[in-house]
Structures are given as C-alpha cells and as structure tokens.
Design an enzyme around this catalytic site. Sequence first.
Site, PDB file in Angstrom:
ATOM      1  N   ARG A  23       0.830  -1.221   0.000  1.00  0.00           N
ATOM      2  CA  ARG A  23       0.000   0.000   0.000  1.00  0.00           C
ATOM      3  C   ARG A  23       0.858   1.262   0.000  1.00  0.00           C
ATOM      4  NH1 ARG A  23      -2.904  -1.066   5.488  1.00  0.00           N
ATOM      5  NH2 ARG A  23      -0.727  -1.686   5.885  1.00  0.00           N
ATOM      6  N   ASP A  47       2.801  23.711  15.743  1.00  0.00           N
ATOM      7  CA  ASP A  47       3.309  23.019  14.558  1.00  0.00           C
ATOM      8  C   ASP A  47       3.278  23.973  13.380  1.00  0.00           C
ATOM      9  OD1 ASP A  47       2.099  19.535  14.928  1.00  0.00           O
ATOM     10  OD2 ASP A  47       3.518  20.764  16.073  1.00  0.00           O
ATOM     11  N   HIS A  61      17.103  31.744  11.652  1.00  0.00           N
ATOM     12  CA  HIS A  61      16.206  32.443  12.569  1.00  0.00           C
ATOM     13  C   HIS A  61      16.289  31.894  13.984  1.00  0.00           C
ATOM     14  CE1 HIS A  61      13.614  33.064   8.725  1.00  0.00           C
ATOM     15  NE2 HIS A  61      14.687  33.842   8.729  1.00  0.00           N
ATOM     16  N   LYS A  70      13.008  23.202  17.966  1.00  0.00           N
ATOM     17  CA  LYS A  70      12.280  22.790  16.751  1.00  0.00           C
ATOM     18  C   LYS A  70      12.637  21.357  16.395  1.00  0.00           C
ATOM     19  CE  LYS A  70      12.605  27.537  15.262  1.00  0.00           C
ATOM     20  NZ  LYS A  70      13.508  28.495  14.602  1.00  0.00           N
ATOM     21  N   TYR A 130       7.321  21.197  11.003  1.00  0.00           N
ATOM     22  CA  TYR A 130       8.073  21.138  12.256  1.00  0.00           C
ATOM     23  C   TYR A 130       7.250  21.537  13.466  1.00  0.00           C
ATOM     24  CZ  TYR A 130       8.998  26.093  10.953  1.00  0.00           C
ATOM     25  OH  TYR A 130       8.900  27.408  10.559  1.00  0.00           O
ATOM     26  N   ASP A 167      15.622  38.158   5.670  1.00  0.00           N
ATOM     27  CA  ASP A 167      16.875  37.386   5.664  1.00  0.00           C
ATOM     28  C   ASP A 167      17.964  38.102   4.881  1.00  0.00           C
ATOM     29  OD1 ASP A 167      15.127  34.188   5.597  1.00  0.00           O
ATOM     30  OD2 ASP A 167      15.534  35.618   7.209  1.00  0.00           O
TER      31      ASP A 167
HETATM   32  C1  T46 Z   1       7.493  31.499  11.583  1.00  0.00           C
HETATM   33  C2  T46 Z   1       6.065  31.984  11.532  1.00  0.00           C
HETATM   34  C3  T46 Z   1       5.643  32.850  10.551  1.00  0.00           C
HETATM   35  N1  T46 Z   1       4.345  33.278  10.529  1.00  0.00           N
HETATM   36  C4  T46 Z   1       3.937  34.174   9.453  1.00  0.00           C
HETATM   37  C5  T46 Z   1       4.697  35.472   9.419  1.00  0.00           C
HETATM   38  C6  T46 Z   1       4.781  35.806   7.943  1.00  0.00           C
HETATM   39  O1  T46 Z   1       3.621  36.528   7.546  1.00  0.00           O
HETATM   40  C7  T46 Z   1       4.740  34.446   7.255  1.00  0.00           C
HETATM   41  C8  T46 Z   1       6.118  33.972   6.804  1.00  0.00           C
HETATM   42  O2  T46 Z   1       6.981  34.098   7.917  1.00  0.00           O
HETATM   43  P1  T46 Z   1       8.553  33.957   7.716  1.00  0.00           P
HETATM   44  O3  T46 Z   1       8.973  34.635   6.474  1.00  0.00           O
HETATM   45  O4  T46 Z   1       9.207  34.328   9.018  1.00  0.00           O
HETATM   46  O5  T46 Z   1       8.676  32.381   7.501  1.00  0.00           O
HETATM   47  P2  T46 Z   1      10.057  31.583   7.432  1.00  0.00           P
HETATM   48  O6  T46 Z   1      11.093  32.356   6.714  1.00  0.00           O
HETATM   49  O7  T46 Z   1       9.710  30.218   6.951  1.00  0.00           O
HETATM   50  O8  T46 Z   1      10.491  31.492   8.953  1.00  0.00           O
HETATM   51  C9  T46 Z   1      10.830  30.251   9.546  1.00  0.00           C
HETATM   52  O9  T46 Z   1      12.044  29.900   8.963  1.00  0.00           O
HETATM   53  C10 T46 Z   1      13.003  29.199   9.694  1.00  0.00           C
HETATM   54  C11 T46 Z   1      13.377  27.986   8.893  1.00  0.00           C
HETATM   55  C12 T46 Z   1      12.710  28.855  11.073  1.00  0.00           C
HETATM   56  O10 T46 Z   1      13.384  28.033  11.676  1.00  0.00           O
HETATM   57  C13 T46 Z   1      11.603  29.513  11.781  1.00  0.00           C
HETATM   58  O11 T46 Z   1      10.711  28.541  12.229  1.00  0.00           O
HETATM   59  C14 T46 Z   1      10.855  30.512  11.027  1.00  0.00           C
HETATM   60  O12 T46 Z   1      11.488  31.739  11.291  1.00  0.00           O
HETATM   61  O13 T46 Z   1       4.218  33.524   8.220  1.00  0.00           O
HETATM   62  C15 T46 Z   1       3.421  32.869  11.458  1.00  0.00           C
HETATM   63  O14 T46 Z   1       2.242  33.270  11.416  1.00  0.00           O
HETATM   64  N2  T46 Z   1       3.831  32.015  12.452  1.00  0.00           N
HETATM   65  C16 T46 Z   1       5.121  31.546  12.523  1.00  0.00           C
HETATM   66  O15 T46 Z   1       5.429  30.748  13.430  1.00  0.00           O
END
Ligand code: T46
Length: 180
Positions: A23, A47, A61, A70, A130, A167
């Site tokens: 499966r 999550d 981050h 995480k 995660y 970033d």
């Molecule tokens: C992280 C996060 C983001 N957001 C919202 C905020 C922004 O509007 C959108 C994208 O956020 P961001 O650009 O910060 O997403 P990533 O660049 O994937 O950030 C993550 O990237 C690296 C790999 C990490 O380890 C962290 O978990 C986290 O910082 O999702 C949320 O609503 N909740 C959250 O927990």
Amino acid sequence: MDFKRLAIPDVVLMTPQVFGDERGFFMETFRQNEFEKHCGKYQFVQDNHSKSRQGILRGLHYQLKQPQGKLVRVTQGRVFDVAVDMRENSSTFGEWVGVELNDENKQMLWVPPGFAHGFYVLSETAEFSYKCTDYYAPDDEHSVRWDDPVLAIKWPIGKEPQLSDKDRNGELFQQSPVYE
Ligand SMILES: Cc1cn([C@H]2C[C@H](O)[C@@H](COP(=O)(O)OP(=O)(O)O[C@H]3O[C@H](C)C(=O)[C@H](O)[C@H]3O)O2)c(=O)[nH]c1=O
C-alpha cells in the site's frame, strides 16, 4: 526510532522505522517518552508547515527571549538543514551542523532552544513540517545572515539563494544577540 547526536551533541538526528508494504509505508514520527529519553523534557505547543521552491533559503532564525526548540522534517523534496549554536557559554558557541533532510531518508532533526535555524531547498520544491516548543513571537525574532563570514557555513549552494527581505537584511553573527 534511532537517535544520533551530531557534532554539536545537543542537536539530534532522528531516523524513524519505516514499515513499507504494497500500500505504501507507515512510520511513527514522534513519541513523547522516547523523545524525552534522548533529547530532554520538552513539550511542543505549535506546529508549522512551509513549502518552498528550489534555491530558496529560509533562515537563520531564532527567538531570543522566547527561544523555540524545533523538531523539523521534510515531507516532500530535499533540503540542507542547518543549526547554529547561539549559546554564549556553550563549548560549541558559533559552531554549526548541517544535514540533508529529505522524503527518502525521512529523517528529523531536533534543534534545541538556543540555536539559530535555517534550510536551503535542493529539490524543485520542498515541504517542511516542524514542531516548536514555544509560540511564534515576531517581535522577538532575529535573523543571522546565511553567508556570515565568521560562521562560514558550507551550504551546498550553486547560485545565490533566494531570500526574504528579512533574511537579506539579516545581522552578522558578531553583531547578533546571543543566549546568555
Ligand atoms: C514562523 C512563523 C511565521 N508566521 C507568518 C509570518 C509571515 O507573515 C509568514 C512567513 O513568515 P517567515 O517569512 O518568518 O517564515 P520563514 O522564513 O519560513 O520562517 C521560519 O524559517 C526558519 C526555517 C525557522 O526556523 C523559523 O521557524 C521561522 O522563522 O508567516 C506565522 O504566522 N507564524 C510563525 O510561526
């Protein structure tokens, strides 16, 4: 589940037992009692799931006052995942570990509170899922530059990665706040 401590021992690579049959497959991805035995007493409260295209780099981050542990894994595709020790009093302060996580090896990485985290997408797309030990606190979030010369992370990158504005404007490691 196999647990393997990496060069920075608090970072643990977890390899699930995969049961394949005609499966498809089944695997347990988390057991609280096993996790606590190998990684410590943590509870997960949030999550997350993201999807990215090839060449995208998310990170590095960390949240300072509300640090997040995480437990990360790739549900589709391949990424190079990196954890950087931001704990000032750690013997591995400023050191990094990196592993390839993909939907073939189905491995997971435990990145404890105190680390900056990021990943680079190797496949056409990658879905990243995660668990976090604390809630998202955007005002408490910091971004360290992926190409910081002091960290000197050996990303498996060909061309310049695609970054978010946050970033692209990340801090240099030596100017970044650390966990005391
Ligand atoms: C992280 C996060 C983001 N957001 C919202 C905020 C922004 O509007 C959108 C994208 O956020 P961001 O650009 O910060 O997403 P990533 O660049 O994937 O950030 C993550 O990237 C690296 C790999 C990490 O380890 C962290 O978990 C986290 O910082 O999702 C949320 O609503 N909740 C959250 O927990």
